[in-house]
Design an enzyme around this catalytic site. Structure first.
Site, mmCIF file in Angstrom:
data_model
loop_
_atom_site.group_PDB
_atom_site.id
_atom_site.type_symbol
_atom_site.label_atom_id
_atom_site.label_comp_id
_atom_site.label_asym_id
_atom_site.label_seq_id
_atom_site.Cartn_x
_atom_site.Cartn_y
_atom_site.Cartn_z
ATOM 1 N N LYS A 1 4.703 9.224 8.984
ATOM 2 C CA LYS A 1 3.959 8.581 10.054
ATOM 3 C C LYS A 1 4.607 8.790 11.422
ATOM 4 C CE LYS A 1 0.392 5.202 9.677
ATOM 5 N NZ LYS A 1 -0.217 4.166 8.839
ATOM 6 N N TYR B 1 0.850 -1.198 0.000
ATOM 7 C CA TYR B 1 0.000 0.000 0.000
ATOM 8 C C TYR B 1 0.881 1.241 0.000
ATOM 9 C CZ TYR B 1 -3.391 3.469 1.728
ATOM 10 O OH TYR B 1 -4.185 4.575 1.889
ATOM 11 N N ASP C 1 9.299 2.838 0.154
ATOM 12 C CA ASP C 1 8.201 3.522 0.846
ATOM 13 C C ASP C 1 8.346 3.202 2.328
ATOM 14 O OD1 ASP C 1 5.874 4.308 2.064
ATOM 15 O OD2 ASP C 1 4.525 3.392 0.600
#
Length: 462
Positions: free
Chosen positions: A284, A155, A257
């Site tokens: 994050k 994702y 990522d």
């Protein structure tokens, strides 16, 4: 007692404890689809509604207290309301929240990110999706090529550019060695999703086949260094090194990522695995609970950003509040020493859960690294190496019973979904870890007493 009876009993316990959440959910569902503002929060019969959090604990609107190992889907390696961050932001916020200009901390944070994650230059954004979009745009600009290769089950944000092959139904996704480019959402134009090629994670032959067909047209390869949206699936030994070699051979850009892994290991995936990409996306947990992301890369790639070159802008980019929060988080909270302690606690949890499940002869796959890991109850004893393994082996009924029962007993053992993981923050304690382990023992005992054979059926011939 059958599986359906056990599920209904577990669901009943959950509902009895969370009546206010149910009321708020029913009200919110009138105004927003499925009663949530992110699809990842959907849970049967309804998600929890929270009121406050501190340290390793979170409280719902009914007043129930939970030891929280979800930590906002991994965004809070700091733990909730870290006192250092609260104190610093309380003082800082009086200076304003957004200027539309750079600040002194734009410089300071840039230096820290470049040093900590071992790259040449950096650009700030706010969300992981924004940052992965810039990363793939840079890869295409740098190579002049069309295609991006990603991995099935990985994702990279909810933007059209990479909403492909996310969690496809295997019957639609084609052969495991050569997955189809299946859009992960309605409304993604074919002209866009056809520019994304899909390979199988941890499968060198699958990657080689894609490069054999399209190699001279592949601008970049993007991946989660540890797949954390189909459980918790690390790369097989040598797989990242293989990706580095094949992208070098074909002149493609290798993109890590690290929206999640940048906050799971002190120096990110490169420091942990020893493989250097051309571009990294970090986000994050490094923001300490504030929206922050950054793209880091090699100088010759990053210098393509600019007017009349690679477009990149945003009013909230480098906003002083997020930048300062990230600066404080990286310099004073997510230190190497404190992250090492949290990592050791995560390993302790993983080993204990593995022992409990093994002792009770419950087929499961328990895996952990850095601050995170996951326990996945399976249909037969098997390791999980890719999305197809996850679909084939993970027992969703068992996972529902385990997760919902744990929550009803006051522990959120990992994010409340069968394909998520736990996060141990720097504020979690040995007592918190013991609470998780002891509660897991109770839940396993309960399951065995009330229909173990039906729920955890071992299917040797699956």
């Amino acid at each position: 007692m059958g599986v359906i009876d056990i599920i209904n009993n577990v669901k009943g316990d959950y509902v009895n404890k969370t009546r206010k959440s149910e009321q708020l959910y029913n009200e919110l569902a009138k105004y927003t689809p499925y009663g949530v503002h992110s699809n990842w929060r959907i849970w049967d019969p309804y998600p929890l509604f929270m009121s406050r959090a501190k340290g390793s604990r979170i409280w719902d609107v009914d007043g129930n207290e939970y030891v929280d190992f979800c930590m906002a889907f991994g965004a809070l390696a700091t733990g909730h309301a870290h006192p250092v961050l609260i104190d610093e932001i309380s003082s800082f916020i009086g200076n304003g929240t957004i200027y539309g200009f750079e600040t002194e901390y734009s410089v300071k944070l840039s230096r820290i990110l470049i040093d900590r994650f071992s790259m040449d230059m950096v650009r700030f954004s706010n969300t992981g999706g924004e940052a992965t979009e810039l990363a793939t745009r840079l890869a295409r600009a740098y190579t002049g090529r069309k295609y991006i290769l990603k991995f099935e089950g990985h994702y990279h944000g909810s933007r059209d550019t990479l909403m492909v092959g996310l969690k496809p139904i295997p019957a639609r996704a084609g052969h495991p060695k050569t997955p189809r480019s299946v859009p992960a959402s309605w409304g993604v134009p074919e002209d866009i999703y056809r520019t994304v090629l899909v390979a199988q994670w941890n499968d060198e032959e699958s990657v080689e086949e894609v490069f054999r067909r399209y190699g001279d047209e592949i601008a970049g390869v993007i991946l989660e260094p540890i797949a954390m949206n189909m459980g918790f699936i690390p790369p097989k030994k040598g797989f990242l090194e293989f990706l580095r070699r094949i992208t070098n051979e074909y002149g493609s850009v290798l993109i890590f990522d690290e929206v999640k892994t940048s906050g799971k290991f002190y120096g990110g995936a490169e420091e942990y695995f020893g493989v250097k990409p051309d571009i990294k996306v970090v986000s994050k947990a490094i923001g300490g609970g504030f929206p922050f992301s950054a793209v880091l890369g090699k100088r010759d790639i990053m210098e393509l950003v600019g007017p009349n070159k690679v477009a990149h802008g945003g009013t909230f980019n480098s906003n002083p509040l997020s930048v300062y929060a990230t600066y404080v988080t990286l310099t004073r909270i997510l230190t190497r020493d404190d992250m090492s302690k949290a990592s050791a606690l995560s390993e302790e949890i993983g080993k204990a859960l593995n022992d409990i499940l093994s002792d009770n002869k419950i087929p499961a796959y328990v895996v952990y690294a850095g601050l995170s890991g996951g326990a996945y109850l399976t249909r037969s004893k098997a390791e999980l190496h890719n999305w197809r393994d996850f679909v084939k082996y993970v027992n969703l009924d068992a996972m529902y019973i385990y997760l919902t029962s744990m929550v009803s007993k006051g522990v959120i053992p990992q994010c409340i979904a069968p394909d998520e993981q736990w996060t141990v923050s720097v504020q979690h304690t040995k007592e918190d870890a013991d609470k998780l382990v002891e509660t897991a023992k109770q839940v396993i005992d309960l399951l065995k007493q009330s229909g173990y054979g039906e729920v955890f059926k071992i299917e040797e011939a699956f």
